[in-house]
Design a protein around this motif. Structure first.
Motif, PDB file in Angstrom:
ATOM      1  N   UNK A 138      27.663  86.274  42.081  1.00  0.00           N
ATOM      2  CA  UNK A 138      27.057  87.443  41.455  1.00  0.00           C
ATOM      3  C   UNK A 138      28.084  88.536  41.190  1.00  0.00           C
ATOM      4  N   UNK A 139      28.989  88.775  42.149  1.00  0.00           N
ATOM      5  CA  UNK A 139      29.975  89.836  41.979  1.00  0.00           C
ATOM      6  C   UNK A 139      30.928  89.519  40.834  1.00  0.00           C
ATOM      7  N   UNK A 140      31.279  88.255  40.674  1.00  0.00           N
ATOM      8  CA  UNK A 140      32.139  87.866  39.553  1.00  0.00           C
ATOM      9  C   UNK A 140      31.443  88.115  38.220  1.00  0.00           C
ATOM     10  N   UNK A 141      30.141  87.859  38.182  1.00  0.00           N
ATOM     11  CA  UNK A 141      29.384  88.109  36.958  1.00  0.00           C
ATOM     12  C   UNK A 141      29.390  89.598  36.622  1.00  0.00           C
ATOM     13  N   UNK A 142      29.191  90.427  37.638  1.00  0.00           N
ATOM     14  CA  UNK A 142      29.221  91.881  37.428  1.00  0.00           C
ATOM     15  C   UNK A 142      30.614  92.338  36.979  1.00  0.00           C
ATOM     16  N   UNK A 143      31.647  91.734  37.561  1.00  0.00           N
ATOM     17  CA  UNK A 143      33.007  92.107  37.185  1.00  0.00           C
ATOM     18  C   UNK A 143      33.271  91.782  35.718  1.00  0.00           C
ATOM     19  N   UNK A 144      32.784  90.643  35.250  1.00  0.00           N
ATOM     20  CA  UNK A 144      32.954  90.277  33.852  1.00  0.00           C
ATOM     21  C   UNK A 144      32.247  91.280  32.936  1.00  0.00           C
ATOM     22  N   UNK A 145      31.102  91.791  33.373  1.00  0.00           N
ATOM     23  CA  UNK A 145      30.405  92.800  32.571  1.00  0.00           C
ATOM     24  C   UNK A 145      31.230  94.086  32.480  1.00  0.00           C
ATOM     25  N   UNK A 146      31.841  94.461  33.597  1.00  0.00           N
ATOM     26  CA  UNK A 146      32.671  95.669  33.617  1.00  0.00           C
ATOM     27  C   UNK A 146      33.886  95.483  32.711  1.00  0.00           C
ATOM     28  N   UNK A 147      34.525  94.315  32.811  1.00  0.00           N
ATOM     29  CA  UNK A 147      35.695  94.042  31.978  1.00  0.00           C
ATOM     30  C   UNK A 147      35.318  94.023  30.500  1.00  0.00           C
ATOM     31  N   UNK A 148      34.145  93.486  30.185  1.00  0.00           N
ATOM     32  CA  UNK A 148      33.693  93.456  28.789  1.00  0.00           C
ATOM     33  C   UNK A 148      33.465  94.868  28.267  1.00  0.00           C
ATOM     34  N   UNK A 149      32.945  95.737  29.121  1.00  0.00           N
ATOM     35  CA  UNK A 149      32.713  97.119  28.718  1.00  0.00           C
ATOM     36  C   UNK A 149      34.042  97.844  28.469  1.00  0.00           C
ATOM     37  N   UNK A 150      35.022  97.594  29.334  1.00  0.00           N
ATOM     38  CA  UNK A 150      36.343  98.201  29.147  1.00  0.00           C
ATOM     39  C   UNK A 150      37.004  97.687  27.870  1.00  0.00           C
ATOM     40  N   UNK A 151      36.843  96.413  27.608  1.00  0.00           N
ATOM     41  CA  UNK A 151      37.407  95.834  26.393  1.00  0.00           C
ATOM     42  C   UNK A 151      36.757  96.443  25.148  1.00  0.00           C
ATOM     43  N   UNK A 152      35.429  96.614  25.211  1.00  0.00           N
ATOM     44  CA  UNK A 152      34.691  97.125  24.060  1.00  0.00           C
ATOM     45  C   UNK A 152      35.029  98.589  23.780  1.00  0.00           C
ATOM     46  N   UNK A 153      35.101  99.405  24.829  1.00  0.00           N
ATOM     47  CA  UNK A 153      35.239 100.849  24.630  1.00  0.00           C
ATOM     48  C   UNK A 153      36.668 101.336  24.504  1.00  0.00           C
ATOM     49  N   UNK A 154      37.612 100.727  25.251  1.00  0.00           N
ATOM     50  CA  UNK A 154      38.992 101.204  25.164  1.00  0.00           C
ATOM     51  C   UNK A 154      39.980 100.108  24.777  1.00  0.00           C
ATOM     52  N   UNK A 155      39.469  98.901  24.462  1.00  0.00           N
ATOM     53  CA  UNK A 155      40.339  97.835  23.991  1.00  0.00           C
ATOM     54  C   UNK A 155      41.189  97.194  25.059  1.00  0.00           C
ATOM     55  N   UNK A 156      40.877  97.427  26.333  1.00  0.00           N
ATOM     56  CA  UNK A 156      41.718  96.939  27.424  1.00  0.00           C
ATOM     57  C   UNK A 156      41.650  95.428  27.569  1.00  0.00           C
ATOM     58  N   UNK A 157      42.807  94.796  27.628  1.00  0.00           N
ATOM     59  CA  UNK A 157      42.897  93.397  28.015  1.00  0.00           C
ATOM     60  C   UNK A 157      42.940  93.365  29.538  1.00  0.00           C
ATOM     61  N   UNK A 158      41.884  92.905  30.214  1.00  0.00           N
ATOM     62  CA  UNK A 158      41.820  92.983  31.677  1.00  0.00           C
ATOM     63  C   UNK A 158      43.008  92.316  32.373  1.00  0.00           C
ATOM     64  N   UNK A 159      43.569  91.267  31.764  1.00  0.00           N
ATOM     65  CA  UNK A 159      44.695  90.582  32.383  1.00  0.00           C
ATOM     66  C   UNK A 159      45.929  91.474  32.484  1.00  0.00           C
ATOM     67  N   UNK A 160      46.005  92.501  31.643  1.00  0.00           N
ATOM     68  CA  UNK A 160      47.194  93.350  31.634  1.00  0.00           C
ATOM     69  C   UNK A 160      47.278  94.256  32.858  1.00  0.00           C
ATOM     70  N   UNK A 161      46.142  94.525  33.509  1.00  0.00           N
ATOM     71  CA  UNK A 161      46.169  95.352  34.719  1.00  0.00           C
ATOM     72  C   UNK A 161      45.745  94.564  35.958  1.00  0.00           C
ATOM     73  N   UNK A 162      45.088  93.432  35.745  1.00  0.00           N
ATOM     74  CA  UNK A 162      44.695  92.589  36.873  1.00  0.00           C
ATOM     75  C   UNK A 162      43.275  92.866  37.338  1.00  0.00           C
ATOM     76  N   UNK A 163      42.549  91.790  37.637  1.00  0.00           N
ATOM     77  CA  UNK A 163      41.157  91.910  38.067  1.00  0.00           C
ATOM     78  C   UNK A 163      41.036  92.678  39.375  1.00  0.00           C
ATOM     79  N   UNK A 164      41.990  92.494  40.272  1.00  0.00           N
ATOM     80  CA  UNK A 164      41.922  93.180  41.568  1.00  0.00           C
ATOM     81  C   UNK A 164      42.042  94.690  41.399  1.00  0.00           C
ATOM     82  N   UNK A 165      42.928  95.122  40.504  1.00  0.00           N
ATOM     83  CA  UNK A 165      43.082  96.561  40.280  1.00  0.00           C
ATOM     84  C   UNK A 165      41.798  97.165  39.740  1.00  0.00           C
TER      85      UNK A 165
END
Length: 471
Positions: A3-30
């Motif tokens: 469940x937590x991984x699913x929520x994390x993917x939603x957060x990463x998708x929101x960051x990608x959509x709003x500020x264009x962030x590639x999550x791999x560039x900062x790391x999932x842990x960060x």
């Protein structure tokens, strides 16, 4: 997938959509560390509650972005860019027929501007060239309200100058203690001159906003350094569309070293100036041929640089043509701020004595040689020093910087790794390693180092790690 991984993917998708962030560039842990901090601050019990509020609360989303987008910037970062800027202003802008005919001000954009070091460096450079505040306009944009607040205050720690020391006759900064700060926190800070502060206009904005700076006249110069490497391909395309709208044909675009491979050669031509990473926007065929981007280093410009506050520029006249074209200006210590690097006298010149025997090698003198552009002698003396003191982390750091100046990135990385092995909290060596990994697109490796930087004890912790918000 839990469940937590699913929520994390939603957060990463929101960051990608709003500020264009590639999550791999900062790391999932960060990202998740920032999320957990936000949950504790908001006293939220589960990640789902956080995600739900994140989707509707601008304040919470801004707080998340500011936790991830930690500025890594300094005054006159990549000094070669500012040396070239001075020459371009003197040779092309001040002598251009367009300026003589219209007398319009030079327009410059810093995007993103982080805590202000980059746009203020531009302002100082232009004033050093003799331009008055009414002859140029600098706009600076960042997504972070916290970063902009610091930028507008114009108060900086010594870390903003990287191994440079205060000089009492500096005309752009005064040294003092901020009001209301007492006890252990009463450390000295650099207060920027009011005239320089007033010469920059700061704005909060998102580079992905299609209406950003809408209605503004085009800019002659755009600085956008170390941002594109953190974007996904769609966000990069949208950013270049913004550049195409905001940058005047024939204007200059400054990017970071790791971003040079992302530039469309059909739209931008490389400026052939060492370590500058600048591109000229192509003119339309109907408008004629682009201005020749070659800018020679002339004796008159070198003299002006030396007389104002340059360190290595005083030696440019004596350098051989081959050295002028091959030496990495980033590592030579060109100082456009007027702040005096350690080991140099008040005139901005290196000590006249150079170590000649193995026993008398001094690391400060070696760095002073590098600051003068005397790389060959600096390399010899640094190797001598390491023969005497092979377990000195700062010596391996300096040797790595010298390797970088000669273009040997692999040897430089080995030196930085040795420096970190000897001193695990040597922030400069860690930062060099992080940037080298980013330059070759090793974002996961860079994220590991960024995490180490964020954990370092520091009086200026928010200047390490995270996305590099402007150079």
């Amino acid at each position: 997938m839990d469940y937590e991984q699913t929520m994390q993917l939603e957060i990463e998708a929101l960051l990608r959509q709003r500020i264009g962030l590639n999550p791999e560039s900062v790391g999932a842990r960060s990202i998740m560390r920032a999320v957990k901090r936000g949950m504790r601050t908001g006293k939220m019990q589960g990640v789902s509650d956080y995600v739900k509020e994140l989707q509707t609360s601008p304040d919470l989303f801004e707080s998340l972005v500011e936790s991830i987008v930690v500025p890594e910037t300094s005054f006159f970062r990549n000094r070669a860019s500012f040396v070239f800027l001075r020459q371009w202003v003197l040779q092309e802008w001040l002598g251009s027929s367009d300026r003589r005919a219209t007398a319009r001000p030079l327009r410059v954009l810093s995007l993103p501007c982080s805590t202000g070091e980059e746009p203020y460096s531009i302002a100082i450079t232009l004033q050093e060239d003799g331009l008055t505040p009414d002859q140029f306009q600098i706009d600076a944009v960042d997504i972070s309200a916290a970063a902009l607040a610091k930028a507008k205050a114009g108060v900086y720690s010594p870390y903003a100058f990287r191994r440079q020391s205060y000089r009492t006759d500096d005309k752009y900064f005064t040294l003092g203690v901020p009001d209301g700060v007492k006890g252990k926190r009463a450390t000295h800070r650099y207060f920027l001159d009011e005239a320089i502060r007033q010469s920059v206009s700061f704005h909060q904005g998102n580079v992905l906003d299609p209406m950003l700076l809408a209605g503004q006249p085009p800019y002659d110069i755009i600085f956008c350094r170390n941002l594109l490497i953190y974007f996904d391909s769609d966000a990069r395309d949208r950013t270049f569309a913004l550049f195409n709208r905001l940058l005047r044909p024939g204007g200059l675009l400054f990017v970071g070293y790791a971003e040079t491979g992302l530039i469309d050669s059909n739209a931008y031509s490389l400026v052939p100036y060492p370590q500058t990473f600048a591109y000229r926007k192509q003119l339309d065929v109907a408008q004629g041929k682009p201005i020749n981007p070659n800018v020679a280093i002339t004796q008159s410009i070198a003299k002006r640089l030396a007389n104002s506050s340059g360190l290595a520029a005083a030696k440019v006249q004596a350098a051989s043509p081959a050295l002028k074209s091959s030496v990495s200006l980033t590592a030579t210590g060109l100082n456009s701020t007027g702040l005096n690097p350690t080991g140099l006298n008040s005139a901005g010149l290196a000590p006249s004595t150079v170590s000649t025997t193995l026993e008398t090698v001094d690391l400060k003198a070696v760095r002073a040689l590098a600051n003068q552009g005397q790389l060959d002698q600096a390399i010899v003396d640094c190797d001598r020093y390491l023969t005497l003191y092979p377990m000195t982390a700062s010596a391996h750091l300096l040797r790595g910087e010298l390797y970088q100046a000669t273009g040997d990135e692999a040897a430089a990385e080995a030196c930085f790794e040795k420096a970190v092995y000897l001193d695990s909290q040597l922030a400069d060596a860690l930062t060099h390693l992080m940037l080298l990994k980013e330059a070759r697109q090793d974002f996961s490796g860079a994220a590991v180092i960024r995490s180490r930087l964020q954990r370092l004890p520091s009086n200026d912790a928010d200047n390490t790690g995270g996305i590099e918000n402007a150079g």
